[in-house]
Design a protein around this motif. Structure first.
Motif, PDB file in Angstrom:
ATOM      1  N   PRO A  56     -46.245  34.556  -1.937  1.00 50.75           N
ATOM      2  CA  PRO A  56     -47.465  34.561  -2.757  1.00 50.75           C
ATOM      3  C   PRO A  56     -47.480  35.669  -3.815  1.00 50.75           C
ATOM      4  O   PRO A  56     -48.078  35.495  -4.880  1.00 50.75           O
ATOM      5  CB  PRO A  56     -48.597  34.736  -1.741  1.00 50.75           C
ATOM      6  CG  PRO A  56     -47.973  35.241  -0.503  1.00 50.75           C
ATOM      7  CD  PRO A  56     -46.552  34.796  -0.519  1.00 50.75           C
ATOM      8  N   LEU A  57     -46.802  36.786  -3.557  1.00 50.87           N
ATOM      9  CA  LEU A  57     -46.725  37.823  -4.588  1.00 50.87           C
ATOM     10  C   LEU A  57     -45.895  37.328  -5.774  1.00 50.87           C
ATOM     11  O   LEU A  57     -46.251  37.578  -6.931  1.00 50.87           O
ATOM     12  CB  LEU A  57     -46.131  39.111  -4.013  1.00 50.87           C
ATOM     13  CG  LEU A  57     -47.058  39.927  -3.111  1.00 50.87           C
ATOM     14  CD1 LEU A  57     -46.289  41.018  -2.383  1.00 50.87           C
ATOM     15  CD2 LEU A  57     -48.216  40.521  -3.906  1.00 50.87           C
ATOM     16  N   ALA A  58     -44.816  36.610  -5.497  1.00 51.68           N
ATOM     17  CA  ALA A  58     -44.005  36.035  -6.574  1.00 51.68           C
ATOM     18  C   ALA A  58     -44.804  34.974  -7.337  1.00 51.68           C
ATOM     19  O   ALA A  58     -44.693  34.870  -8.570  1.00 51.68           O
ATOM     20  CB  ALA A  58     -42.717  35.442  -6.007  1.00 51.68           C
ATOM     21  N   GLN A  59     -45.622  34.186  -6.614  1.00 54.22           N
ATOM     22  CA  GLN A  59     -46.484  33.201  -7.290  1.00 54.22           C
ATOM     23  C   GLN A  59     -47.480  33.891  -8.212  1.00 54.22           C
ATOM     24  O   GLN A  59     -47.740  33.420  -9.322  1.00 54.22           O
ATOM     25  CB  GLN A  59     -47.244  32.361  -6.267  1.00 54.22           C
ATOM     26  CG  GLN A  59     -46.391  31.409  -5.488  1.00 54.22           C
ATOM     27  CD  GLN A  59     -47.164  30.744  -4.353  1.00 54.22           C
ATOM     28  OE1 GLN A  59     -48.369  30.942  -4.193  1.00 54.22           O
ATOM     29  NE2 GLN A  59     -46.466  29.958  -3.555  1.00 54.22           N
ATOM     30  N   LEU A  60     -48.033  34.998  -7.761  1.00 52.61           N
ATOM     31  CA  LEU A  60     -48.965  35.758  -8.595  1.00 52.61           C
ATOM     32  C   LEU A  60     -48.274  36.245  -9.861  1.00 52.61           C
ATOM     33  O   LEU A  60     -48.809  36.121 -10.957  1.00 52.61           O
ATOM     34  CB  LEU A  60     -49.539  36.943  -7.811  1.00 52.61           C
ATOM     35  CG  LEU A  60     -50.484  37.865  -8.580  1.00 52.61           C
ATOM     36  CD1 LEU A  60     -51.762  37.123  -8.974  1.00 52.61           C
ATOM     37  CD2 LEU A  60     -50.822  39.099  -7.752  1.00 52.61           C
ATOM     38  N   MET A  61     -47.055  36.775  -9.715  1.00 49.83           N
ATOM     39  CA  MET A  61     -46.323  37.257 -10.890  1.00 49.83           C
ATOM     40  C   MET A  61     -45.986  36.119 -11.861  1.00 49.83           C
ATOM     41  O   MET A  61     -45.900  36.346 -13.066  1.00 49.83           O
ATOM     42  CB  MET A  61     -45.040  37.963 -10.453  1.00 49.83           C
ATOM     43  CG  MET A  61     -45.297  39.322  -9.850  1.00 49.83           C
ATOM     44  SD  MET A  61     -43.816  40.140  -9.180  1.00 49.83           S
ATOM     45  CE  MET A  61     -42.604  39.902 -10.432  1.00 49.83           C
ATOM     46  N   ALA A  62     -45.814  34.915 -11.337  1.00 50.18           N
ATOM     47  CA  ALA A  62     -45.465  33.770 -12.185  1.00 50.18           C
ATOM     48  C   ALA A  62     -46.691  33.130 -12.852  1.00 50.18           C
ATOM     49  O   ALA A  62     -46.534  32.278 -13.723  1.00 50.18           O
ATOM     50  CB  ALA A  62     -44.728  32.720 -11.354  1.00 50.18           C
ATOM     51  N   HIS A  63     -47.895  33.531 -12.460  1.00 47.54           N
ATOM     52  CA  HIS A  63     -49.119  32.941 -13.016  1.00 47.54           C
ATOM     53  C   HIS A  63     -49.201  33.253 -14.513  1.00 47.54           C
ATOM     54  O   HIS A  63     -48.987  34.387 -14.937  1.00 47.54           O
ATOM     55  CB  HIS A  63     -50.352  33.495 -12.290  1.00 47.54           C
ATOM     56  CG  HIS A  63     -51.596  32.754 -12.588  1.00 47.54           C
ATOM     57  ND1 HIS A  63     -52.317  32.960 -13.752  1.00 47.54           N
ATOM     58  CD2 HIS A  63     -52.256  31.799 -11.892  1.00 47.54           C
ATOM     59  CE1 HIS A  63     -53.378  32.176 -13.753  1.00 47.54           C
ATOM     60  NE2 HIS A  63     -53.357  31.458 -12.627  1.00 47.54           N
ATOM     61  N   PRO A  64     -49.537  32.245 -15.361  1.00 52.52           N
ATOM     62  CA  PRO A  64     -49.531  32.466 -16.811  1.00 52.52           C
ATOM     63  C   PRO A  64     -50.553  33.502 -17.299  1.00 52.52           C
ATOM     64  O   PRO A  64     -50.314  34.156 -18.317  1.00 52.52           O
ATOM     65  CB  PRO A  64     -49.831  31.080 -17.395  1.00 52.52           C
ATOM     66  CG  PRO A  64     -50.372  30.272 -16.267  1.00 52.52           C
ATOM     67  CD  PRO A  64     -49.867  30.872 -15.002  1.00 52.52           C
ATOM     68  N   ASP A  65     -51.680  33.660 -16.611  1.00 58.75           N
ATOM     69  CA  ASP A  65     -52.681  34.643 -17.047  1.00 58.75           C
ATOM     70  C   ASP A  65     -52.699  35.902 -16.191  1.00 58.75           C
ATOM     71  O   ASP A  65     -52.961  36.998 -16.692  1.00 58.75           O
ATOM     72  CB  ASP A  65     -54.087  34.021 -17.021  1.00 58.75           C
ATOM     73  CG  ASP A  65     -54.244  32.915 -18.051  1.00 58.75           C
ATOM     74  OD1 ASP A  65     -53.685  33.065 -19.163  1.00 58.75           O
ATOM     75  OD2 ASP A  65     -54.909  31.911 -17.745  1.00 58.75           O
ATOM     76  N   LEU A  66     -52.462  35.756 -14.903  1.00 57.22           N
ATOM     77  CA  LEU A  66     -52.586  36.889 -13.990  1.00 57.22           C
ATOM     78  C   LEU A  66     -51.275  37.630 -13.776  1.00 57.22           C
ATOM     79  O   LEU A  66     -51.272  38.732 -13.237  1.00 57.22           O
ATOM     80  CB  LEU A  66     -53.101  36.410 -12.622  1.00 57.22           C
ATOM     81  CG  LEU A  66     -54.413  35.644 -12.624  1.00 57.22           C
ATOM     82  CD1 LEU A  66     -54.753  35.178 -11.226  1.00 57.22           C
ATOM     83  CD2 LEU A  66     -55.531  36.481 -13.209  1.00 57.22           C
ATOM     84  N   GLY A  67     -50.176  37.015 -14.181  1.00 53.96           N
ATOM     85  CA  GLY A  67     -48.862  37.563 -13.863  1.00 53.96           C
ATOM     86  C   GLY A  67     -48.171  38.239 -15.013  1.00 53.96           C
ATOM     87  O   GLY A  67     -48.778  38.613 -16.015  1.00 53.96           O
ATOM     88  N   GLY A  68     -46.882  38.380 -14.820  1.00 54.60           N
ATOM     89  CA  GLY A  68     -46.027  39.001 -15.810  1.00 54.60           C
ATOM     90  C   GLY A  68     -44.675  39.294 -15.184  1.00 54.60           C
ATOM     91  O   GLY A  68     -44.516  39.223 -13.965  1.00 54.60           O
ATOM     92  N   PRO A  69     -43.692  39.631 -15.996  1.00 56.32           N
ATOM     93  CA  PRO A  69     -42.355  39.924 -15.461  1.00 56.32           C
ATOM     94  C   PRO A  69     -42.358  41.272 -14.754  1.00 56.32           C
ATOM     95  O   PRO A  69     -42.926  42.242 -15.241  1.00 56.32           O
ATOM     96  CB  PRO A  69     -41.474  39.958 -16.711  1.00 56.32           C
ATOM     97  CG  PRO A  69     -42.411  40.354 -17.809  1.00 56.32           C
ATOM     98  CD  PRO A  69     -43.750  39.781 -17.450  1.00 56.32           C
ATOM     99  N   GLY A  70     -41.763  41.325 -13.600  1.00 59.36           N
ATOM    100  CA  GLY A  70     -41.748  42.577 -12.852  1.00 59.36           C
ATOM    101  C   GLY A  70     -40.799  42.494 -11.685  1.00 59.36           C
ATOM    102  O   GLY A  70     -39.786  41.800 -11.740  1.00 59.36           O
TER     103      GLY A  70
END
Length: 193
Positions: A56-70
């Motif tokens: 789920p942390l990877a899903q959060l990072m992949a979210h178009p508005d809530l995420g980002g590369p990290g």
């Protein structure tokens, strides 16, 4: 006569004390219990358990508005459950602003797109400068406490291999007692043909 009985009592007490101390020295010291060695199967189970937080942390990072590369991190603090976290710049700053303002109501986060599986783990959100968000959760300890440094290194090497099998699109590296998972870069296309 009283001195005779007093002296005999003191001698008897000294003899008992000496016998006790001598017997205590002869007893072997209890050996420390060795922690069980980690097997490849146990490492796979540990990777699955860590995956319940990593996914789920990877899903959060992949979210178009809530995420980002990290990157994702697994830390093994002494005497505590492992901490699994995602750290990334939130490009659109939607989650970053919520985190700074402490607007972290569960229902609002769900509506915004935070994975429900992540919210079930009671994540802690923190904001750093430059729009960087860190989401962290604790998971039950998947590894036995190693008896030696060599056993710890062996256990972490097995866990790295298990995580690499579970996440073939991620690079898994060990940094001391921490594991760092980063998305693999796609191979550049060869346009020379």
């Amino acid at each position: 006569m009283h001195l005779f009985f007093l002296a005999a009592g003191v001698l008897l007490l000294a003899a008992l004390l000496l016998t006790y101390l001598t017997a205590a020295r002869r007893r072997p010291e209890p050996r420390p219990l060795r922690a069980p060695e980690l097997s490849p199967q146990a490492a796979d189970r540990a990777a699955d358990l860590l995956g319940e937080a990593l996914d789920p942390l990877a899903q959060l990072m992949a979210h178009p508005d809530l995420g980002g590369p990290g990157f994702l991190t697994v830390q093994f603090p002494a005497g505590e459950d492992p901490a699994v976290s995602a750290q990334y710049p939130n490009i659109n700053e939607v989650l970053y602003r919520r985190t700074v303002r402490r607007e972290l109501d569960r229902q609002e986060l769900l509506a915004a797109g935070v994975p429900e599986a992540l919210l079930r783990l009671a994540p802690e959100f923190a904001a750093e400068g430059g729009g960087v968000v860190q989401a962290a959760v604790r998971v039950p300890c998947p590894l036995p406490a190693p008896a030696s440094r060599a056993a710890r290194d062996h256990a972490l090497a097995l866990l790295v291999s298990a995580l690499e099998r579970r996440y073939p699109d991620m690079s898994v590296r060990r940094l001391g007692m921490d594991l760092l998972l980063t998305p693999r870069r796609q191979a550049a296309h060869d346009f020379s043909n």
